[in-house]
Motif scaffolding. Structure first.
Motif, short mmCIF file in Angstrom:
data_model
loop_
_atom_site.label_atom_id
_atom_site.label_comp_id
_atom_site.label_asym_id
_atom_site.label_seq_id
_atom_site.Cartn_x
_atom_site.Cartn_y
_atom_site.Cartn_z
N ILE A 1 6.32 6.97 -9.09
CA ILE A 1 4.90 7.31 -8.92
C ILE A 1 4.61 7.66 -7.45
N LEU A 2 5.10 6.84 -6.54
CA LEU A 2 4.73 7.01 -5.13
C LEU A 2 5.40 8.21 -4.48
N ASN A 3 6.47 8.72 -5.09
CA ASN A 3 7.10 9.93 -4.55
C ASN A 3 6.61 11.19 -5.26
N GLY A 4 5.57 11.07 -6.08
CA GLY A 4 5.06 12.22 -6.82
C GLY A 4 4.44 13.27 -5.92
N PRO A 5 4.04 14.41 -6.53
CA PRO A 5 3.57 15.54 -5.74
C PRO A 5 2.09 15.46 -5.36
N GLU A 6 1.33 14.51 -5.95
CA GLU A 6 -0.11 14.47 -5.69
C GLU A 6 -0.41 13.96 -4.28
N PRO A 7 -1.67 14.12 -3.85
CA PRO A 7 -2.08 13.48 -2.59
C PRO A 7 -1.81 11.97 -2.66
N ALA A 8 -1.56 11.36 -1.51
CA ALA A 8 -1.10 9.97 -1.47
C ALA A 8 -2.10 9.00 -2.13
N LEU A 9 -3.40 9.24 -1.92
CA LEU A 9 -4.38 8.31 -2.50
C LEU A 9 -4.36 8.38 -4.03
N ASP A 10 -4.12 9.59 -4.58
CA ASP A 10 -4.01 9.73 -6.04
C ASP A 10 -2.78 9.00 -6.57
N ARG A 11 -1.69 9.08 -5.79
CA ARG A 11 -0.46 8.37 -6.21
C ARG A 11 -0.71 6.86 -6.23
N LEU A 12 -1.40 6.39 -5.20
CA LEU A 12 -1.71 4.96 -5.14
C LEU A 12 -2.59 4.54 -6.31
N GLU A 13 -3.56 5.38 -6.62
CA GLU A 13 -4.43 5.08 -7.77
C GLU A 13 -3.59 5.01 -9.06
N ARG A 14 -2.69 5.97 -9.22
CA ARG A 14 -1.84 5.96 -10.42
C ARG A 14 -1.03 4.68 -10.48
N LEU A 15 -0.49 4.26 -9.32
CA LEU A 15 0.32 3.04 -9.28
C LEU A 15 -0.50 1.83 -9.75
N GLN B 1 -11.66 -2.33 -6.81
CA GLN B 1 -11.51 -3.34 -5.74
C GLN B 1 -10.59 -2.83 -4.64
N ALA B 2 -9.53 -2.13 -5.05
CA ALA B 2 -8.59 -1.59 -4.06
C ALA B 2 -9.30 -0.58 -3.15
N ARG B 3 -10.17 0.25 -3.74
CA ARG B 3 -10.90 1.24 -2.91
C ARG B 3 -11.80 0.55 -1.90
N LEU B 4 -12.39 -0.56 -2.30
CA LEU B 4 -13.21 -1.31 -1.35
C LEU B 4 -12.34 -1.84 -0.20
N LEU B 5 -11.17 -2.37 -0.54
CA LEU B 5 -10.27 -2.89 0.50
C LEU B 5 -9.79 -1.77 1.43
N LEU C 1 6.21 -0.45 0.38
CA LEU C 1 6.00 0.78 -0.41
C LEU C 1 4.51 1.15 -0.41
N VAL C 2 3.66 0.15 -0.56
CA VAL C 2 2.21 0.42 -0.53
C VAL C 2 1.80 0.88 0.87
N GLN C 3 2.36 0.22 1.88
CA GLN C 3 2.04 0.60 3.27
C GLN C 3 2.38 2.07 3.54
N ALA C 4 3.54 2.50 3.06
CA ALA C 4 3.95 3.90 3.29
C ALA C 4 2.96 4.87 2.64
N ALA C 5 2.50 4.51 1.44
CA ALA C 5 1.51 5.37 0.77
C ALA C 5 0.19 5.38 1.54
N LEU C 6 -0.18 4.22 2.10
CA LEU C 6 -1.42 4.16 2.90
C LEU C 6 -1.29 5.02 4.15
N ASP C 7 -0.13 4.96 4.79
CA ASP C 7 0.07 5.78 5.99
C ASP C 7 -0.04 7.26 5.64
N ASP C 8 0.56 7.64 4.49
CA ASP C 8 0.45 9.04 4.05
C ASP C 8 -1.02 9.40 3.79
N ALA C 9 -1.73 8.51 3.09
CA ALA C 9 -3.13 8.80 2.77
C ALA C 9 -3.97 8.92 4.03
#
Lengths: 203, 203
Positions: free
Chosen positions: A72-86, A188-192, A137-145
């Protein structure tokens, strides 16, 4: 004895299922062997102890989970979308577990962390490594986002707080056997993350 | 036999200590009796089973915790300050446990929830009631804070998400035996409440 080639996998699977539903302490090698349809003598051919089996279970569980997470996290979407999918997929996983087996199965790693952290340093160390990797893994997606301008630059504890939110809600979902408790997770994640639209202050 | 009058309390205390560090399944009545210095025959005078003892331990634990929570939440300060005190006190409690006993002790209720939810419906029901009550205490403080104009009107899942964040971070603090992981708790809680100042988006 064609089945012997799969005996190790059957032991891992049986132990994983038993530990997901009942933790570690109440489960014995005999019960694991009976569920796996493996003779007790064979158990010690594969694992020197219940501890060794537990570490192998944890490793196998994380290997599968990491593969799903990175797919999921290596997918082609924008990073925030990948995180949401996860995060939505974690909720879906618990929903599927309830549909297929009747019970929200929770998180094996969290179950074992709470039960064993103070009594088994080898399992504790392995779980700590895995959660560090998971948070990474989450941190890397956040950095991308953040690089894509989708979220503010994450603070040092943000990735951990996201995984903490997941684990906390999974606990309540397991306790109430109600996967819908996780429907709220992404909000909740979006609030954080500081990306949710806050309602106006009622001043 | 002056000690017999305290035997029940000693059994509760011993069981609580053992379950905090090692969960439920690996602990037997004999070990609890030995630690409490109570004869095994006397155990069944007080408790009909390990399950009955566990429910009594959970009740005693929550009774003490609820008293501490309500003492803070019924204080004279504005509601948001009371909530902050409550969350900071949870972090302090884990710090004190490590200072005095060498280990972050985590949350007894969460430990038992993950281990027993699927194998003991009486304990599961009691834990579900307690967490509902705990979330209700937080919800009441949120309603007060919103009434005082300090936070936006809380969404239905907000109180649960705060307790989930607490439990998730306590899990990591216990796993790493590091109470400083909880230093971040109130900051995360403020984000979940929509009251934290978000950094500007780096667009």
């Amino acid at each position: 004895m064609g089945r012997s080639s799969t005996a190790r996998e059957r032991l891992l699977e049986a132990a994983c299922e038993l530990m997901l539903s009942r933790g570690y302490g109440s489960i014995g090698v005999a019960e694991i062997c009976a569920r796996a349809d493996v003779r007790k003598g064979s158990f010690y051919h594969f694992f020197e102890s219940k501890q060794a089996l537990t570490i192998a279970v944890v490793d196998a569980h994380w290997q599968a989970q990491r593969a799903a997470w990175t797919a999921i996290l290596n997918g082609p979407e924008p990073a925030l979308d990948r995180l949401e999918r996860l995060f939505r997929e974690q909720a879906e996983g618990q929903r599927r577990a309830k549909l297929s087996g009747g019970a929200v199965h929770g998180c094996l790693l969290a179950n074992l962390a709470l039960e064993l952290s103070q009594q088994d340093s080898r399992v504790q160390e392995r779980l700590e490594e895995i959660f560090t990797e998971q948070i990474g893994l989450v941190q890397a997606a956040l950095d991308d986002a953040a690089g894509e301008g989708a979220i503010p630059a994450p603070r040092p504890g943000t990735a951990r707080s996201l995984v903490a939110q997941l684990e906390g809600l999974v606990l309540f979902a397991k306790l109430s056997n109600d996967p819908e408790i996780l429907d709220d997770l992404w909000e909740q994640a979006r609030l954080l993350l500081g990306t949710a639209a806050s309602p106006a202050l009622a001043v």
